[in-house]
Design a protein around this motif. Structure first.
Motif, PDB file in Angstrom:
ATOM      1  N   ASN A 110      22.966  43.414  20.463  1.00  0.00           N
ATOM      2  CA  ASN A 110      24.352  43.920  20.485  1.00  0.00           C
ATOM      3  C   ASN A 110      24.402  45.421  20.273  1.00  0.00           C
ATOM      4  O   ASN A 110      25.211  46.122  20.892  1.00  0.00           O
ATOM      5  CB  ASN A 110      25.190  43.197  19.423  1.00  0.00           C
ATOM      6  CG  ASN A 110      25.680  41.861  19.942  1.00  0.00           C
ATOM      7  OD1 ASN A 110      26.303  41.802  20.995  1.00  0.00           O
ATOM      8  ND2 ASN A 110      25.376  40.795  19.235  1.00  0.00           N
ATOM      9  N   GLU A 111      23.525  45.898  19.409  1.00  0.00           N
ATOM     10  CA  GLU A 111      23.480  47.339  19.134  1.00  0.00           C
ATOM     11  C   GLU A 111      23.115  48.103  20.415  1.00  0.00           C
ATOM     12  O   GLU A 111      23.725  49.116  20.760  1.00  0.00           O
ATOM     13  CB  GLU A 111      22.432  47.596  18.038  1.00  0.00           C
ATOM     14  CG  GLU A 111      22.365  49.014  17.542  1.00  0.00           C
ATOM     15  CD  GLU A 111      23.582  49.397  16.716  1.00  0.00           C
ATOM     16  OE1 GLU A 111      23.813  48.744  15.679  1.00  0.00           O
ATOM     17  OE2 GLU A 111      24.273  50.350  17.107  1.00  0.00           O
TER      18      GLU A 111
ATOM     19  N   ASN B 275      12.058  46.938  20.007  1.00  0.00           N
ATOM     20  CA  ASN B 275      13.152  47.660  19.343  1.00  0.00           C
ATOM     21  C   ASN B 275      12.690  48.126  17.960  1.00  0.00           C
ATOM     22  O   ASN B 275      13.032  47.539  16.943  1.00  0.00           O
ATOM     23  CB  ASN B 275      14.388  46.759  19.240  1.00  0.00           C
ATOM     24  CG  ASN B 275      15.589  47.516  18.697  1.00  0.00           C
ATOM     25  OD1 ASN B 275      15.604  48.751  18.669  1.00  0.00           O
ATOM     26  ND2 ASN B 275      16.599  46.786  18.247  1.00  0.00           N
TER      27      ASN B 275
HETATM   28  N1  LIG Z   1      16.119  49.721  16.201  1.00  0.00           N
HETATM   29  C1  LIG Z   1      16.897  49.517  15.144  1.00  0.00           C
HETATM   30  N2  LIG Z   1      16.685  50.204  14.026  1.00  0.00           N
HETATM   31  C2  LIG Z   1      17.449  50.000  12.949  1.00  0.00           C
HETATM   32  N3  LIG Z   1      18.447  49.112  12.888  1.00  0.00           N
HETATM   33  C3  LIG Z   1      18.720  48.390  13.975  1.00  0.00           C
HETATM   34  C4  LIG Z   1      17.949  48.553  15.173  1.00  0.00           C
HETATM   35  N4  LIG Z   1      18.433  47.691  16.082  1.00  0.00           N
HETATM   36  C5  LIG Z   1      19.449  47.036  15.514  1.00  0.00           C
HETATM   37  N5  LIG Z   1      19.634  47.442  14.258  1.00  0.00           N
HETATM   38  C6  LIG Z   1      20.626  46.931  13.305  1.00  0.00           C
HETATM   39  O1  LIG Z   1      20.303  45.544  13.058  1.00  0.00           O
HETATM   40  C7  LIG Z   1      21.501  44.820  12.831  1.00  0.00           C
HETATM   41  C8  LIG Z   1      21.544  43.656  13.794  1.00  0.00           C
HETATM   42  O2  LIG Z   1      21.661  44.168  15.103  1.00  0.00           O
HETATM   43  P1  LIG Z   1      22.526  43.411  16.214  1.00  0.00           P
HETATM   44  O3  LIG Z   1      23.817  42.948  15.653  1.00  0.00           O
HETATM   45  O4  LIG Z   1      22.558  44.278  17.408  1.00  0.00           O
HETATM   46  O5  LIG Z   1      21.566  42.161  16.459  1.00  0.00           O
HETATM   47  P2  LIG Z   1      21.679  41.064  17.602  1.00  0.00           P
HETATM   48  O6  LIG Z   1      20.350  40.950  18.254  1.00  0.00           O
HETATM   49  O7  LIG Z   1      22.812  41.337  18.482  1.00  0.00           O
HETATM   50  O8  LIG Z   1      21.927  39.793  16.701  1.00  0.00           O
HETATM   51  P3  LIG Z   1      22.529  38.361  17.109  1.00  0.00           P
HETATM   52  O9  LIG Z   1      21.871  38.003  18.410  1.00  0.00           O
HETATM   53  O10 LIG Z   1      22.106  37.495  15.965  1.00  0.00           O
HETATM   54  O11 LIG Z   1      24.020  38.541  17.222  1.00  0.00           O
HETATM   55  C9  LIG Z   1      22.663  45.790  13.016  1.00  0.00           C
HETATM   56  O12 LIG Z   1      23.072  46.239  11.755  1.00  0.00           O
HETATM   57  C10 LIG Z   1      22.041  46.923  13.838  1.00  0.00           C
HETATM   58  O13 LIG Z   1      22.700  48.153  13.612  1.00  0.00           O
END
Ligand SMILES: Nc1ncnc2c1ncn2[C@@H]1O[C@H](COP(=O)(O)OP(=O)(O)OP(=O)(O)O)[C@@H](O)[C@H]1O
Length: 435
Positions: free
Chosen positions: A243-244, A405
């Motif tokens: 999502n990020e 990532n």
């Molecule tokens: N490369 C990174 N370095 C540091 N923090 C990160 C990084 N990538 C993501 N994050 C942080 O990790 C947390 C989870 O990220 P995110 O919500 O995008 O995960 P997701 O894969 O979409 O999760 P889900 O699939 O469970 O919804 C967020 O707080 C995001 O800001």
């Protein structure tokens, strides 16, 4: 046994030594003088009638310099025409570890994901192939799809029968009968011991797709169409950062990179707006729409349905947008259709220490905590890594790209490059998407 780009064997009917195969691009092929089925009469003026392929090898080992053959040509020989078939390999192969290959020196090693040019499928069990990136080399032997399927089925049966894991050694020097318990067809001209164990206990893979026998997939180049962008599918372990990354893409160009709003049957929470986070619908409506094929992917989580409608993806593509999807990894197979032609990227976590440090530094919020009020625990980091390995094992052969990532900016940079590649370059894709 391989001789200057040809292999020999004892003819089962006549007992004579004959040319078994000509390796495409090898010396024998280039000479145009040697053909499959030709009888070998003399090697360096030594008569080899009644001898075995192993005797011929001894003669060759004892002779230096130029080697001469006297051959009796076979009737009705055909010139070797190269097939145009390209496949993506769905497994790793190393002839040195294959006790069944008729000739290890003639084998071609490859890795899962490699594109192979299948130059000959004349032999039902041993194809000849070249790596697409390495067109100049002579072709090598690889197991045919039929043979590899039999091997995988045999390995799965062995595992369900016996999980103790013994492995035996063998040599493969000449033509002989098929061993008992072999995965090979009884008329195959190979021999060897019981096949070696594979590494994974499938019983532990609860959702392993047992119908899938991953061998080769025929591929063709998919050329970009101006203004029509392939949907980008981000696959990844929960919490890895999909999502990020999508948020960063959308910030860069919100009119171009668009995520369809998913549907759900779960009740709307405070602060949510229908059509923004989700489109909220009743279970009856969503089940009826799923049954009539209106969803490209759907799943159930904690008793509620979630899914993406085909229309929402189509609408994004029709306005010239790049549709970005982040479904559960089990939706991959449903999404891989000629209509969608998705470009699939696996977003992977880095190793534990890097993962933990980067998330601590950014004060990342755990996606496992419904109240979104704490960071990730060590167990959750470990689970993320384990889940990513599992996704790779089950679906790695479907990925067009993999991005680690670790540092967020670096990962986003790689994502942008990958998405640009999908928009502009011709990329190998399943052949039936192209035809
Ligand atoms: N490369 C990174 N370095 C540091 N923090 C990160 C990084 N990538 C993501 N994050 C942080 O990790 C947390 C989870 O990220 P995110 O919500 O995008 O995960 P997701 O894969 O979409 O999760 P889900 O699939 O469970 O919804 C967020 O707080 C995001 O800001």
């Amino acid at each position: 046994m391989i001789l200057n780009g040809a292999t020999i064997k004892t003819d089962e009917e006549t007992g004579k030594i004959i040319i078994a195969r000509i390796m495409h691009g090898g010396a024998a092929d280039r000479s145009g003088l040697i053909h499959v089925g030709d009888e070998v009469i003399e090697v360096n003026n030594i008569n080899v009638e009644g001898k075995t392929p192993a005797d011929v090898l001894t003669i060759l080992q004892n002779s230096g310099g130029i080697i001469t053959f006297k051959l009796v040509p076979t009737d009705g020989k055909m010139g070797q025409r190269e097939s145009k078939v390209r496949v993506k390999a769905y497994f790793d192969y190393d002839p040195d570890n294959d006790p069944y290959i008729p000739c290890k020196e003639a084998g071609l090693a490859f890795n899962r994901g490699d594109i192979l040019h299948i130059v000959s499928q004349d032999d039902a069990y041993w194809w000849q192939a070249r790596k697409e990136v390495d067109k100049t080399t002579r072709a090598g032997l690889i197991p045919s799809r039929a043979l590899q399927e039999r091997r995988i089925i045999h390995e799965r049966n062995q595992i369900s029968k016996d999980t103790s894991g013994s492995e035996s050694k063998s040599s493969c020097t000449s033509i002989c009968s098929t061993p008992p318990g072999s995965p090979y067809p009884s008329n195959s001209s190979c021999r060897g011991p019981k096949t070696k164990k594979i590494m994974y206990d499938l019983a532990e893979n609860d959702d392993f797709d047992r119908e899938l026998i991953p061998t080769y997939e025929e591929v063709a180049k998919l050329f970009p169409r101006p203004g029509v962008y392939r949907p980008i599918v981000l696959i990844g372990a929960p919490g890895v950062g999909r999502n990020e990354l999508i948020r960063l893409l959308s910030t860069k160009d919100s009119e171009k990179y668009i995520s369809p709003v998913p549907y759900t049957t779960r009740p709307m929470r405070q602060g949510e707006v229908s059509g923004r986070e989700y489109i909220f619908v009743s279970r009856e409506k969503m089940e009826a729409d799923i049954a009539s094929g209106k969803f490209i992917e759907h799943g159930e989580f904690k008793g509620q349905l979630y899914g993406t409608s085909a229309d929402s993806v189509k609408n994004i593509m029709n306005v010239g947008g790049v549709c970005i999807l982040n479904p559960h990894y089990q939706a991959i197979k449903a999404l891989r259709t000629p209509q969608l032609k998705p470009y699939i990227i696996h977003i992977k976590p880095p190793a534990f220490q890097e993962l933990k440090m980067s998330r601590l530094t950014s004060k990342a919020i755990s996606t496992h905590d419904e109240t979104r009020s704490r960071g990730f625990t060590d167990d959750e980091f470990n689970e993320m890594i384990k889940s990513a390995d599992r996704i790779e094992f089950l679906y790695g052969h479907f990925f067009d790209d993999t991005i680690i990532n670790d540092d967020l900016d670096a990962a986003f940079d790689k994502l942008e490059k990958s998405v640009t590649r999908a928009e502009n370059e011709s990329i190998w894709a399943p052949a039936y998407w192209v035809q």
